[in-house]
Design an enzyme around this catalytic site. Sequence first.
Site, PDB file in Angstrom:
ATOM      1  N   ARG A   1       1.702  28.220  -4.919  1.00 16.59           N
ATOM      2  CA  ARG A   1       1.254  27.401  -6.050  1.00 16.59           C
ATOM      3  C   ARG A   1       2.147  26.182  -6.203  1.00 16.59           C
ATOM      4  NH1 ARG A   1      -0.554  28.894 -12.231  1.00 16.59           N
ATOM      5  NH2 ARG A   1      -0.775  26.734 -12.883  1.00 16.59           N
TER       6      ARG A   1
ATOM      7  N   ASP B   1      -0.755  35.508 -15.384  1.00 14.18           N
ATOM      8  CA  ASP B   1      -0.445  35.399 -16.810  1.00 14.18           C
ATOM      9  C   ASP B   1      -0.157  36.760 -17.416  1.00 14.18           C
ATOM     10  OD1 ASP B   1      -0.860  32.613 -17.112  1.00 14.18           O
ATOM     11  OD2 ASP B   1      -3.023  32.921 -17.222  1.00 14.18           O
TER      12      ASP B   1
END
Length: 164
Positions: free
Chosen positions: A84, A98
């Site tokens: 990422r 998350d």
Amino acid sequence: MSALHNVYLGLGANLGERLATLRAARDRLAPAATVVRCSSLYETPPWGVTDQPAFLNAVCHAQTALSAFELLAFLKDLEVDLGRTATTRWGPRLIDLDILLYDDLQLDTPTLTIPHLHLHERAFVLIPLGEIAPDLQHPGLGRSIAELAGSVSTEGLQRLEERW
């Protein structure tokens, strides 16, 4: 020995080999967290910024001895390890991890909000979370995940049969 905390993690990807990336993220949660159960995979339309590819999403229930902040740091490092890079808020991404819920903790800091700030608004986490923990109570709203999931639009959300 530290107590184990029950956490629910949202996993999402809409770039690259989405399924392979989600599998890698799930498999690399150890040793920081032990996966108890994961939802099915869902293909979902993007939320926030809508001009981007569809996401694959899932939710995993895990147990960890890490604090919420230690877990957040671990997840952010894992995202980077999986490739990422920084993008626009709610934009396309190779992986998104998350913390949705951490025990019954309610926390609001500049770096971490638990329950996840938009949990109650997002079908792409509520539906898979409801699949594995329908009776779980949202600590801030006092409503079950099943109730919350029943109050959001599921338009465009598709459960995939593929085992992951």
